[in-house]
Design a protein around this motif. Structure first.
Motif, PDB file in Angstrom:
ATOM      1  N   ASN A  91      39.856  50.553  36.573  1.00 46.57           N
ATOM      2  CA  ASN A  91      40.773  51.073  35.758  1.00 46.57           C
ATOM      3  C   ASN A  91      41.307  49.177  36.018  1.00 46.57           C
ATOM      4  O   ASN A  91      42.493  48.900  35.155  1.00 46.57           O
ATOM      5  N   HIS A  92      40.617  48.067  37.062  1.00 46.54           N
ATOM      6  CA  HIS A  92      40.864  47.341  36.274  1.00 46.54           C
ATOM      7  C   HIS A  92      42.623  46.571  36.711  1.00 46.54           C
ATOM      8  O   HIS A  92      43.057  46.588  35.684  1.00 46.54           O
ATOM      9  N   PRO A  93      42.682  47.256  37.954  1.00 50.61           N
ATOM     10  CA  PRO A  93      43.673  46.913  38.481  1.00 50.61           C
ATOM     11  C   PRO A  93      45.213  45.231  38.465  1.00 50.61           C
ATOM     12  O   PRO A  93      44.536  44.481  37.927  1.00 50.61           O
ATOM     13  N   SER A  94      46.206  45.101  37.725  1.00 46.67           N
ATOM     14  CA  SER A  94      47.197  44.336  37.881  1.00 46.67           C
ATOM     15  C   SER A  94      47.891  44.315  39.431  1.00 46.67           C
ATOM     16  O   SER A  94      47.614  45.348  40.454  1.00 46.67           O
ATOM     17  N   PRO A  95      48.234  43.059  40.004  1.00 48.12           N
ATOM     18  CA  PRO A  95      48.582  43.394  41.047  1.00 48.12           C
ATOM     19  C   PRO A  95      49.990  44.150  41.679  1.00 48.12           C
ATOM     20  O   PRO A  95      49.545  44.605  43.027  1.00 48.12           O
ATOM     21  N   ASP A  96      50.456  44.713  40.836  1.00 48.36           N
ATOM     22  CA  ASP A  96      51.711  45.924  41.078  1.00 48.36           C
ATOM     23  C   ASP A  96      51.030  46.885  41.152  1.00 48.36           C
ATOM     24  O   ASP A  96      51.430  47.632  42.313  1.00 48.36           O
ATOM     25  N   SER A 132      40.476  51.600  42.789  1.00 45.97           N
ATOM     26  CA  SER A 132      40.197  51.786  41.756  1.00 45.97           C
ATOM     27  C   SER A 132      39.198  52.009  40.321  1.00 45.97           C
ATOM     28  O   SER A 132      38.278  51.349  40.728  1.00 45.97           O
ATOM     29  N   LEU A 168      40.780  48.111  45.740  1.00 41.04           N
ATOM     30  CA  LEU A 168      40.501  47.444  44.997  1.00 41.04           C
ATOM     31  C   LEU A 168      38.934  48.527  44.408  1.00 41.04           C
ATOM     32  O   LEU A 168      38.378  48.647  43.162  1.00 41.04           O
TER      33      LEU A 168
END
Lengths: 147, 147
Positions: free
Chosen positions: A40-45, A38, A35
DNA sequence: TTACCTGCAAAAGGTTTGCAGGCTA
DNA sequence: TAGCCTGCAAACCTTTTGCAGGTAA
């Protein structure tokens, strides 16, 4: 993110986990580092893929559970509480929303003041602005009663 | 919603469909009426159930397609463009978001002015306010180039 | 040691797609 | 009549759940 602030955030993370009585497992640490990495406001995948090289045995379900735990403990937050269902708005007048993060109820608010809020220059710099709305995330009175 | 404004909106709907060269099918009319009837930002399944009594043969896929068509033509809008994937934010400082409605890219903005926006009294009246963010819905420069 | 946490697998839930037939304009 | 629209079914994708075994404190 520079090294100092990463270290600082990691220390803060450890502290938060202790206070919340959460075990600091290797998986949780790996997810938290992903996190921090990152931007770019990651999604779970995305998190899953980012963690995989250093943790080839981690499972999808674990990533979901860890992220949910972090959210529950205020370590991270969801960008919108309305991610799990498409919701439509038939009203075309400009307005804003009160959203209950528990039951996902949405209430409209009209406010001239909010409509006139100052739009930061960076918004229009590279982008074509379509519209904007203020989201007030709340726990509504019904949901508070239930707790 | 009173009868006058419903009639007005229906006329407007017919006009918009003509301009957009959309057929006014019984199904589309039924879905639009269901949207006018609703006061809770319905999801596709709520619309489906609401339409079913007067239109027992309508299918789920049709409802989805109609809603998407309405959205594309500015007749209705999605409450958030981020409904189809969970997205997490590791940043705890108060900030706001620029969201590309096409590629779902999210960009943070920090702004003291936005942080100080006037919170309408109705927000705190019955609810426990957790936080608020401004969502700027845009089409980003990359996506504009693609079109 | 014990409660919590992980990993697997399956299920659930929501949304999208392709296609054949039907209807609007 | 031609092209758009619907309805069915299947596929797809994301998220959730249950459970057995493992691990942190």
């Amino acid at each position: 993110m520079n090294l100092d602030s990463r270290t600082e955030l990691l220390n803060e993370f450890v502290e938060t986990c202790r206070q919340a009585e959460l075990s600091i497992t290797p998986q949780r640490l790996a997810v938290y580092k992903a996190l921090l990495r990152s931007d770019n406001h990651p999604s779970p995948d995305m998190i899953y893929k980012s963690v995989l090289p250093e943790f080839p045995t981690i499972s999808f379900a674990t990533v979901y559970k860890i992220l949910e735990t972090f959210d529950q403990n205020g370590i991270i937050s969801k960008v919108t509480a309305l991610h799990n269902k498409l919701r439509y708005d038939p009203i075309k007048e400009h307005h804003h929303h009160i959203i209950c993060v528990k039951c996902k109820k949405i209430i409209d608010i009209k406010s001239d003041d909010l409509d006139k809020l100052p739009i930061p220059s960076e918004v229009k710099e590279d982008n074509e602005l379509i519209d904007f709305t203020v989201h007030f995330n709340v726990i509504c009175s019904e949901c508070r009663k239930k707790d």
